[in-house]
Design an enzyme around this catalytic site. Structure first.
Site, PDB file in Angstrom:
ATOM      1  CG  HIS A 167      11.460  -1.273  -4.511  1.00 32.79           C
ATOM      2  ND1 HIS A 167      10.112  -1.483  -4.738  1.00 32.79           N
ATOM      3  CD2 HIS A 167      12.040  -1.167  -5.724  1.00 32.79           C
ATOM      4  CE1 HIS A 167       9.895  -1.490  -6.044  1.00 32.79           C
ATOM      5  NE2 HIS A 167      11.049  -1.311  -6.668  1.00 32.79           N
ATOM      6  CD  GLU A 179      13.736  -8.032  -1.416  1.00 31.17           C
ATOM      7  OE1 GLU A 179      12.858  -7.793  -0.569  1.00 31.17           O
ATOM      8  OE2 GLU A 179      13.467  -8.412  -2.565  1.00 31.17           O
ATOM      9  CG  ASP A 198       8.821   1.848  -4.319  1.00 32.27           C
ATOM     10  OD1 ASP A 198       8.610   1.584  -3.119  1.00 32.27           O
ATOM     11  OD2 ASP A 198       8.312   1.212  -5.253  1.00 32.27           O
ATOM     12  NE  ARG A 224      -3.640   0.421   0.832  1.00 31.28           N
ATOM     13  CZ  ARG A 224      -4.913   0.697   0.590  1.00 31.28           C
ATOM     14  NH1 ARG A 224      -5.715  -0.253   0.183  1.00 31.28           N
ATOM     15  NH2 ARG A 224      -5.388   1.917   0.732  1.00 31.28           N
TER      16      ARG A 224
HETATM   17  C1  GAR Z   1       9.825  -8.337  -1.391  1.00 31.05           C
HETATM   18  O1  GAR Z   1      10.561  -8.698  -2.526  1.00 31.05           O
HETATM   19  C2  GAR Z   1       9.797  -6.838  -1.235  1.00 31.05           C
HETATM   20  O2  GAR Z   1      10.985  -6.217  -1.597  1.00 31.05           O
HETATM   21  C3  GAR Z   1       8.689  -6.480  -2.198  1.00 31.05           C
HETATM   22  O3  GAR Z   1       7.706  -7.450  -1.979  1.00 31.05           O
HETATM   23  C4  GAR Z   1       8.345  -8.662  -1.575  1.00 31.05           C
HETATM   24  C5  GAR Z   1       7.705  -9.117  -0.295  1.00 31.05           C
HETATM   25  O4  GAR Z   1       8.208 -10.370   0.079  1.00 31.05           O
HETATM   26  N1  GAR Z   1       8.202  -5.165  -1.959  1.00 31.05           N
HETATM   27  C6  GAR Z   1       7.841  -4.326  -2.931  1.00 31.05           C
HETATM   28  O5  GAR Z   1       7.849  -4.637  -4.105  1.00 31.05           O
HETATM   29  C7  GAR Z   1       7.410  -2.955  -2.457  1.00 31.05           C
HETATM   30  N2  GAR Z   1       7.350  -2.037  -3.551  1.00 31.05           N
HETATM   31  P1  GAR Z   1       8.069 -10.882   1.566  1.00 31.05           P
HETATM   32  O6  GAR Z   1       6.590 -10.737   1.920  1.00 31.05           O
HETATM   33  O7  GAR Z   1       8.480 -12.321   1.498  1.00 31.05           O
HETATM   34  O8  GAR Z   1       8.940 -10.043   2.442  1.00 31.05           O
END
Ligand code: GAR
Length: 213
Positions: A119, A184, A155, A101
């Protein structure tokens, strides 16, 4: 006292923080695991999901951390509830970990430069959804992940840390996403520790003088 060994991190004197998720919660789990192993210098006090069935909620409960479902259908009400819960648990900052969100000024003004996001690209390249797919389609040779402070853009906030991941010729969205995700997890732990130690200072739109140890 002089010469005395530094105190072991203990949950009692650590800053508390909230984690907001929408789905799987693997970044959240990386923080909870680091905390359990004594490698996090702040305490995840509460996990909030805007989806009641997010798999990450179950994972958080397995770690014994309090969870809450908060509806963000009405963004203002969801953010106000989040602020109330943050105050209730004494959270000093907020980590968006796969929280899908865009947050508004209501939450941002309550925690100025105290909300971070992770991100899966080297921002400012490929903001928004499906960052890994965007990177592959563009044909970049390297991508990666970024932690940044959250502002009202998508972002666009001040960049904290980044890690580079090579894009291989035979990468699919899944293989690239998996290699980025591994980075990440480490990047988010490192970033939360910088925040916990008050080592992130925003000047205009940039972060200055990060001393990493
Ligand atoms: C992750 O890759 C995070 O960087 C991305 O969603 C994924 C969530 O994975 N976030 C975005 O794209 C935000 N713009 P997770 O639920 O396993 O942490």
């Amino acid at each position: 006292m002089e010469g005395e060994a530094p105190a072991e991190p203990s949950l009692e004197n650590m800053k508390k923080f909230l984690i907001l998720i929408s789905g799987r919660g693997s970044n959240m789990a990386a923080l909870l695991k680091a905390c359990r192993k004594g490698r996090l210098r702040a305490e995840p006090a509460l996990i909030i999901s805007n989806r009641s069935q997010a798999p990450g909620l179950e994972a958080a409960r397995d770690y014994g951390v309090r969870t809450e479902f908060v509806s963000f259908k009405d963004a203002e009400a969801g953010e106000q509830r989040t602020i109330d819960l943050a105050r209730e648990v004494g959270a000093e900052f907020i980590v968006l970990a796969g929280f899908m969100r865009v947050v508004t000024e209501t939450l941002i003004n309550a925690f100025p430069n105290r909300i971070i996001n992770i991100h899966p690209s080297l921002l400012p390249a490929f903001p928004g959804l499906h960052a890994q797919k965007q990177a592959l389609e563009y044909g970049v040779r390297v991508s990666g992940c970024t932690t940044h402070f959250v502002n009202t853009g998508v972002d666009t906030g001040p960049i904290i840390l980044q890690r580079v991941v090579e894009v291989k010729p035979d990468d699919t969205e899944d293989t690239l996403s998996a290699r980025i995700l591994e980075q990440e997890h480490a990047l988010l732990v490192e970033t939360v520790n910088l925040l916990a130690d008050d080592r992130l200072h925003v000047v205009n739109t940039r972060i200055v003088n990060i001393s990493r140890n």
